[in-house]
Design an enzyme around this catalytic site. Structure first.
Site, mmCIF file in Angstrom:
data_model
loop_
_atom_site.group_PDB
_atom_site.id
_atom_site.type_symbol
_atom_site.label_atom_id
_atom_site.label_comp_id
_atom_site.label_asym_id
_atom_site.label_seq_id
_atom_site.Cartn_x
_atom_site.Cartn_y
_atom_site.Cartn_z
ATOM 1 N N ASN A 204 0.856 -1.184 0.000
ATOM 2 C CA ASN A 204 0.000 0.000 0.000
ATOM 3 C C ASN A 204 0.885 1.225 0.000
ATOM 4 O O ASN A 204 2.003 1.169 0.521
ATOM 5 C CB ASN A 204 -0.837 0.054 1.287
ATOM 6 C CG ASN A 204 -2.034 -0.853 1.235
ATOM 7 O OD1 ASN A 204 -2.302 -1.482 0.224
ATOM 8 N ND2 ASN A 204 -2.753 -0.909 2.329
ATOM 9 N N PHE A 316 -7.169 4.856 11.477
ATOM 10 C CA PHE A 316 -6.978 5.849 10.417
ATOM 11 C C PHE A 316 -7.739 5.400 9.179
ATOM 12 O O PHE A 316 -7.954 4.204 8.981
ATOM 13 C CB PHE A 316 -5.484 5.973 10.069
ATOM 14 C CG PHE A 316 -4.790 7.004 10.905
ATOM 15 C CD1 PHE A 316 -4.530 6.764 12.248
ATOM 16 C CD2 PHE A 316 -4.418 8.219 10.349
ATOM 17 C CE1 PHE A 316 -3.907 7.727 13.014
ATOM 18 C CE2 PHE A 316 -3.793 9.191 11.113
ATOM 19 C CZ PHE A 316 -3.534 8.946 12.451
ATOM 20 N N LYS A 330 -16.540 3.181 9.225
ATOM 21 C CA LYS A 330 -15.395 2.405 9.733
ATOM 22 C C LYS A 330 -15.300 2.495 11.247
ATOM 23 O O LYS A 330 -15.000 1.513 11.925
ATOM 24 C CB LYS A 330 -14.091 2.920 9.115
ATOM 25 C CG LYS A 330 -13.635 2.041 7.983
ATOM 26 C CD LYS A 330 -12.378 2.496 7.317
ATOM 27 C CE LYS A 330 -12.378 1.906 5.902
ATOM 28 N NZ LYS A 330 -11.403 2.478 5.043
HETATM 29 N N1 CTP Z 1 -6.479 -2.046 9.525
HETATM 30 C C1 CTP Z 1 -6.263 -3.138 10.337
HETATM 31 N N2 CTP Z 1 -6.083 -4.364 9.778
HETATM 32 C C2 CTP Z 1 -6.146 -4.528 8.451
HETATM 33 C C3 CTP Z 1 -6.406 -3.419 7.602
HETATM 34 C C4 CTP Z 1 -6.565 -2.178 8.180
HETATM 35 O O1 CTP Z 1 -6.225 -2.982 11.553
HETATM 36 N N3 CTP Z 1 -5.955 -5.732 7.951
HETATM 37 C C5 CTP Z 1 -6.628 -0.717 10.166
HETATM 38 C C6 CTP Z 1 -5.746 0.372 9.579
HETATM 39 O O2 CTP Z 1 -4.487 0.424 10.243
HETATM 40 C C7 CTP Z 1 -6.564 1.618 9.828
HETATM 41 C C8 CTP Z 1 -8.001 1.119 9.738
HETATM 42 O O3 CTP Z 1 -7.946 -0.291 9.945
HETATM 43 O O4 CTP Z 1 -6.371 2.149 11.107
HETATM 44 C C9 CTP Z 1 -8.678 1.404 8.431
HETATM 45 O O5 CTP Z 1 -7.886 0.873 7.390
HETATM 46 P P1 CTP Z 1 -8.420 0.897 5.888
HETATM 47 O O6 CTP Z 1 -7.412 0.241 5.009
HETATM 48 O O7 CTP Z 1 -8.860 2.278 5.566
HETATM 49 O O8 CTP Z 1 -9.728 0.059 6.029
HETATM 50 P P2 CTP Z 1 -10.091 -1.381 5.601
HETATM 51 O O9 CTP Z 1 -10.749 -2.027 6.788
HETATM 52 O O10 CTP Z 1 -8.912 -2.107 5.032
HETATM 53 O O11 CTP Z 1 -11.206 -1.127 4.496
HETATM 54 P P3 CTP Z 1 -11.062 -0.663 2.976
HETATM 55 O O12 CTP Z 1 -9.636 -0.892 2.550
HETATM 56 O O13 CTP Z 1 -12.028 -1.519 2.263
HETATM 57 O O14 CTP Z 1 -11.448 0.788 2.957
#
Ligand code: CTP
Length: 391
Positions: A204, A316, A330
């Site tokens: 990412n 975040f 979220k």
């Molecule tokens: N996060 C997490 N574990 C994951 C992915 C994300 O704990 N496997 C956490 C990130 O560190 C962040 C939050 O969840 O604080 C939101 O991450 P984001 O990537 O925006 O959300 P996702 O749940 O992955 O949803 P999407 O990518 O579909 O928006």
């Protein structure tokens, strides 16, 4: 932080005196007022005029010019930094000798005093110097340890002045309000890398800057900080336990290991949502890849939610389009206390930037839209809101 703080920068007679220029410049860039005080020997290495230009301030070199400057400077300043600090100034400070302006300032100053030693390794390891450093530390003086490397005399050893960035970080720590003392803060930062083969990976976009700023801000405010970071180009922050990981699964394990005794968890990492079903040990020839089988990685925040006792969880979200609604969703689905969202299409809020434009949303519904700010300032606002929630 050091914006508006008055820092005395004491320069002593070391070959590293020239690094004082970078220090003065760095402190000023962060908004501090710097007053340079030079010993007689320091002036043999570098001219006061140079410091006068860099600090945009009068440089003090004489105990009697103007008279009583050892008292007035003391009263007006927030921190006293001696960098580079020779063995001589350390020994004098430990014995309470006051025979020039800098040594009398060390006697009259009541605020935080920081020494960044620089000398030959034989001198640094001399038992008298060691004992005097211990004495000063036991009296609350702070030392930024020198590093090992090639010394001015050509020898290798411990005695090189610590990196300027580390010294400035310690100054930020000593002048900050300590409202996170007793808290254990766990911060994640950076991206994760999911290997396809030894050469290729899925990742990412994330520089890690926001997470590193969060770790430093918590440390400055007195917290015990653990930083778990994916691969970044950033230097490990000074004085912070940093655990490097590569894959999302490794980040999950490291977070779980450190979760129990933490009080605040800030998930700033951009964790990969997918990982290749199987990473090949050999480099795959491009002709042999037509499809890639992926599996979902575990959601760390959701897992923490199941395990949490009274930890505050901060998440975040880097979004595009309808960002507030997406962030609120979220916050709810991950059951967070706070979510920090930015619209990555906004100028100044994107990846790699030193600034961010965020909206911070609390589970209570309270929403705070921040203007464009440095990532360090954003970090401080997040902790202010965490403390408010905890009050
Ligand atoms: N996060 C997490 N574990 C994951 C992915 C994300 O704990 N496997 C956490 C990130 O560190 C962040 C939050 O969840 O604080 C939101 O991450 P984001 O990537 O925006 O959300 P996702 O749940 O992955 O949803 P999407 O990518 O579909 O928006």
């Amino acid at each position: 932080m050091i914006k508006g703080k008055r820092i005395i920068l004491g320069i002593t007679g070391s070959i590293a005196a020239y690094k004082g220029i970078e220090l003065a410049r760095g402190l000023k860039q962060d908004g501090a007022y710097v007053t340079v005080v030079m010993t007689e020997n320091a002036q043999r290495f570098i001219s006061p005029l140079t410091f006068e230009v860099v600090s945009e301030n009068k440089v003090f070199t004489d105990l009697f010019d103007p008279p009583l400057s050892h008292i007035t400077l003391s009263e007006q300043s927030d921190a006293l930094l001696v960098a580079p600090a020779t063995a001589d100034i350390i020994n004098k400070a430990a014995s309470g000798i006051g025979d020039d302006l800098l040594t009398t300032l060390l006697l009259s100053f009541n605020g935080p005093i920081v020494f960044a030693p620089a000398m030959n390794w034989r001198m640094y390891e001399n038992p008298v110097v060691k004992k005097n450093i211990d004495t000063l530390q036991s009296l609350g003086r702070v030392f930024v340890e020198p590093v090992t490397g090639r010394l001015a005399c050509g020898e290798e050893g411990v005695g090189r002045l610590a990196p300027v960035g580390d010294i400035i970080e310690v100054i930020k720590q000593v002048v900050s309000i300590k409202d996170l003392v007793g808290k254990k803060v766990l911060v994640t930062a950076g991206p994760t890398r999911e290997p396809i083969d030894p050469v290729r990976f899925i990742s990412n976009r994330s520089s890690g800057k926001m997470g590193f700023a969060l770790a430093k801000a918590a440390r400055r405010r007195g917290a015990e900080v653990t930083l778990i970071t994916g691969p970044t180009y950033l230097e490990s922050p000074y004085g912070i336990k940093t655990i490097g990981v590569e894959r999302a699964d490794e980040m999950m394990d490291a977070v779980l290991k450190n979760f129990n005794d933490s009080s605040i968890v800030v998930m700033a990492a951009a964790v990969s949502d997918f990982t290749p079903e199987k990473a090949s040990k050999e480099k795959i020839k491009k002709e042999d890849i037509s499809t890639l089988s992926l599996r979902k990685t575990g959601d760390i925040l959701k897992r923490l939610n199941k395990l949490r006792k009274n930890q505050i969880l901060v998440g975040f979200a880097a979004e595009t389009g309808d960002v507030i609604k997406k962030a609120k969703d979220k916050l709810r689905t991950k059951n967070l206390d706070i979510i920090v969202v930015n619209d990555i299409t906004e100028k100044g809020a994107g990846f790699d930037a030193d600034t961010n434009i965020v909206t911070i949303i609390e589970k209570t519904g309270k929403l705070y839209k921040c203007p464009i700010l440095s990532k360090e300032a954003v970090a401080d606002i997040i902790y202010d809101m965490v403390l408010e929630l905890n009050a």
